[in-house]
Design an enzyme around this catalytic site. Structure first.
Site, PDB file in Angstrom:
ATOM      1  N   SER A 104     -31.872  19.174 -53.589  1.00  0.00           N
ATOM      2  CA  SER A 104     -30.478  19.615 -53.609  1.00  0.00           C
ATOM      3  C   SER A 104     -29.639  18.941 -54.691  1.00  0.00           C
ATOM      4  O   SER A 104     -28.687  19.541 -55.189  1.00  0.00           O
ATOM      5  CB  SER A 104     -29.825  19.433 -52.241  1.00  0.00           C
ATOM      6  OG  SER A 104     -29.959  18.104 -51.799  1.00  0.00           O
ATOM      7  N   HIS A 161     -25.947  15.005 -54.394  1.00  0.00           N
ATOM      8  CA  HIS A 161     -25.208  16.249 -54.642  1.00  0.00           C
ATOM      9  C   HIS A 161     -24.133  16.032 -55.709  1.00  0.00           C
ATOM     10  O   HIS A 161     -24.056  16.786 -56.682  1.00  0.00           O
ATOM     11  CB  HIS A 161     -24.552  16.757 -53.364  1.00  0.00           C
ATOM     12  CG  HIS A 161     -25.521  17.197 -52.319  1.00  0.00           C
ATOM     13  ND1 HIS A 161     -25.124  17.581 -51.056  1.00  0.00           N
ATOM     14  CD2 HIS A 161     -26.878  17.314 -52.324  1.00  0.00           C
ATOM     15  CE1 HIS A 161     -26.181  17.923 -50.342  1.00  0.00           C
ATOM     16  NE2 HIS A 161     -27.256  17.761 -51.095  1.00  0.00           N
TER      17      HIS A 161
END
Length: 188
Positions: A104, A161
């Site tokens: 991610s 992230h």
């Protein structure tokens, strides 16, 4: 591969994490990782659940596929490598020596590349729907401000992230400076 290791050979997972560790009894002991440079990238291959790997694969297929068709596989591979290392370092700085994994951070890096690429490149024809951008940015903010574990979402790699988003934007800027108006192509 990393997903299967997590479930089939959990003891081998420590070989792929950012920080080396071993479990003795009911305690986790972190160890020095000097010279083990693969640890900068390997956490992107570890996934800790079916939904985790499924959503990462879907986003990689969507975002990575668009960029691969535009830039070519070698440039996308380099982008994944740079963003992966950057996002993993950011996650380590954010959370310290805990096991983390997933693609991610790279996904957010590709998002950052798209966001800034749309503004930097005259012929950037890879626009994402605004709803996708706002959904992903909203999830980033939600992950940072909400108690995700209490709400049943598990641990979220917020440092990866945010770091990935920033490294993706930096990559778009470097690509613009180095390559002119076309992402991933030389001025030739």
């Amino acid at each position: 591969m990393g997903f299967l290791l997590v479930y089939l050979l959990p003891g081998a997972t420590g070989f792929l994490t950012f920080t080396a560790f071993e479990v003795r009894g009911d305690k986790v002991h972190f160890m020095a990782s000097g010279g083990q440079y693969w640890r900068l990238i390997t956490p992107i291959f570890l996934h800790f659940g079916w939904l985790h790997i499924a959503f990462n694969c879907l986003w990689m297929w969507e975002l990575g596929g668009k960029l691969e068709r535009r830039m070519g596989a070698p440039m996308l591979g380099l982008l994944v490598l740079v963003i992966g290392m950057g996002s993993n370092i950011c996650q380590f700085l954010w959370s310290g020596p805990i096991p983390f994994g997933g693609m991610s951070g790279v996904i957010y890096g590709l998002l950052g590349y798209f966001i800034l690429g749309q503004r930097l490149f005259k012929n950037f024809d890879l626009a994402l729907p605004p709803a996708v951008v706002w959904f992903m940015l909203g999830w980033l903010v939600f992950g940072i401000v909400a108690p995700t574990q209490v709400l049943g979402f598990g641990s979220v790699a917020n440092g990866a992230h945010l770091g990935g988003l920033i490294f993706g934007m930096i990559a778009a800027l470097v690509s613009r400076i180095a390559g002119g108006n076309t992402p991933g192509r030389s001025r030739g």
